[in-house]
Design an enzyme around this catalytic site. Sequence first.
Site, PDB file in Angstrom:
ATOM      1  N   TRP A 103       0.818  -1.212   0.000  1.00  0.00           N
ATOM      2  CA  TRP A 103       0.000   0.000   0.000  1.00  0.00           C
ATOM      3  C   TRP A 103       0.855   1.267   0.000  1.00  0.00           C
ATOM      4  CZ3 TRP A 103      -4.441  -0.702  -1.951  1.00  0.00           C
ATOM      5  CH2 TRP A 103      -5.150  -1.884  -1.714  1.00  0.00           C
ATOM      6  N   ASP A 173      -1.587   6.466   6.540  1.00  0.00           N
ATOM      7  CA  ASP A 173      -2.675   5.614   6.062  1.00  0.00           C
ATOM      8  C   ASP A 173      -2.938   4.586   7.163  1.00  0.00           C
ATOM      9  OD1 ASP A 173      -4.328   3.736   4.910  1.00  0.00           O
ATOM     10  OD2 ASP A 173      -3.075   3.378   3.139  1.00  0.00           O
ATOM     11  N   LYS A 197     -12.090  -1.929   6.247  1.00  0.00           N
ATOM     12  CA  LYS A 197     -11.232  -2.887   6.924  1.00  0.00           C
ATOM     13  C   LYS A 197     -11.701  -3.079   8.358  1.00  0.00           C
ATOM     14  CE  LYS A 197      -8.974  -3.015   3.188  1.00  0.00           C
ATOM     15  NZ  LYS A 197      -7.823  -2.247   2.758  1.00  0.00           N
TER      16      LYS A 197
HETATM   17  C1  LIG Z   1      -7.379  -1.599   1.594  1.00  0.00           C
HETATM   18  C2  LIG Z   1      -6.357  -0.566   1.769  1.00  0.00           C
HETATM   19  C3  LIG Z   1      -6.293   0.538   0.896  1.00  0.00           C
HETATM   20  C4  LIG Z   1      -7.220   0.708  -0.299  1.00  0.00           C
HETATM   21  O1  LIG Z   1      -8.545   0.879   0.092  1.00  0.00           O
HETATM   22  P1  LIG Z   1      -9.704   1.122  -0.973  1.00  0.00           P
HETATM   23  O2  LIG Z   1     -10.839   1.573  -0.132  1.00  0.00           O
HETATM   24  O3  LIG Z   1      -9.951  -0.175  -1.654  1.00  0.00           O
HETATM   25  O4  LIG Z   1      -9.270   2.176  -1.908  1.00  0.00           O
HETATM   26  C5  LIG Z   1      -5.317   1.475   1.137  1.00  0.00           C
HETATM   27  N1  LIG Z   1      -4.468   1.361   2.158  1.00  0.00           N
HETATM   28  C6  LIG Z   1      -4.503   0.315   3.014  1.00  0.00           C
HETATM   29  C7  LIG Z   1      -3.525   0.234   4.138  1.00  0.00           C
HETATM   30  C8  LIG Z   1      -5.463  -0.670   2.842  1.00  0.00           C
HETATM   31  O5  LIG Z   1      -5.503  -1.711   3.688  1.00  0.00           O
END
Ligand SMILES: *Cc1c(COP(=O)(O)O)cnc(C)c1O
Length: 363
Positions: A103, A173, A197
């Site tokens: 990511w 993030d 998540k």
């Molecule tokens: C799943 C995830 C993303 C992407 O998320 P989307 O909502 O599918 O765009 C970005 N960063 C991390 C750490 C993730 O686990």
Amino acid sequence: MKYGRTYNFSAGPATMPEPVLEEIRDEMMNYRGSGMCVMEMSHRSKVFQQIADEAEQDLRDLMGIPDNYKVLFIQGGATLQFSMVPMNLMKNGLACYVETGAWSKKAIAEAKRVGEVKVVASSKDKNYSYVPDCSDLDIPDEADYLYICENETIHGNTFPTLPNAKGHVLVSDQSSMFLSRPCNVSDYGLIYAGVQKNVGPAGMVIVIIREDLIRDGLDDLPIYLRYKTHADADSMYNTPNCWCMYVCGKVFKYLKSIGGLSEMEKINQAKAKVLYDFLDQSKLFHGTVDKKDRSLMNVTFVTGDADLDAATVAYTKAAGFENLKGHRSVGGLRASIYNAMPQAGVEALVDCLARFEREHGKE
Ligand SMILES: *Cc1c(COP(=O)(O)O)cnc(C)c1O
């Protein structure tokens, strides 16, 4: 298990707290005397405005978000933030990134389309199985921010402590660890998290941004991609993801009801320990990440033999455990054990893995 549900170890969209799903079910046909379901409501209605206001306030209470931070509910998932962050925060055109997995790598690729990126630390050399030392990074003075992916969902690592940003704005993030433990928001300039998540349904990201980072005069940027647009309109510049805000709001209330984030952290630590303790004594399975950097949310492990990994996944599936296959880019196995995964689910999984191990003669 109630309702014939299974233990779902998906990395996202992921398992939800059952009491929240039950409340949503009960409010489905007629939300609190409104005569309609929340998904049928105008986002400008009083009743929805209250849902949105409470969701924000409950999140502020949970995380202790200071008044000089805005909370934004934006669509486009976490992925859109890979672009919005550099588009909005790069004033000098240079940003520093720590590369710890899939990511952060994606975020780096997007930021390079906007300006100059300096990767100040990386664990690529060992397939992202650790978090590099970030206590003394070489961050140029003119760097606009330092970026991390605090928990790498695919590679299963997490920052044990925050990097030393040396006075620069820290951007994180937090998608796969959001609300899993207490967070000192004022350590960051910007935090964002795709909610599917650890919080709610897919399709929305929560951005927590310090007000002084919300810039005027980004005239070349599409209006929708400016944080200012969303901040000025209280996340209702256009129709927001109303349903997602409603469900997330319920999860915030649920987390408050169980004692908040410090309680959630204790539960998460106890839960992850069950699985890591098993992996550490197993002769068949082993974790892929350095102990000090292991994620409490995404537990990655392997047998060392791809066929045996696949056999394990099939075995767990036959026993009623879903989504244990590692990400296609990494292989092996991954158990995502977010807030809503009960400890009983992890214990049952460990029993199943131990059974597999016995049957494969490596006890
Ligand atoms: C799943 C995830 C993303 C992407 O998320 P989307 O909502 O599918 O765009 C970005 N960063 C991390 C750490 C993730 O686990």
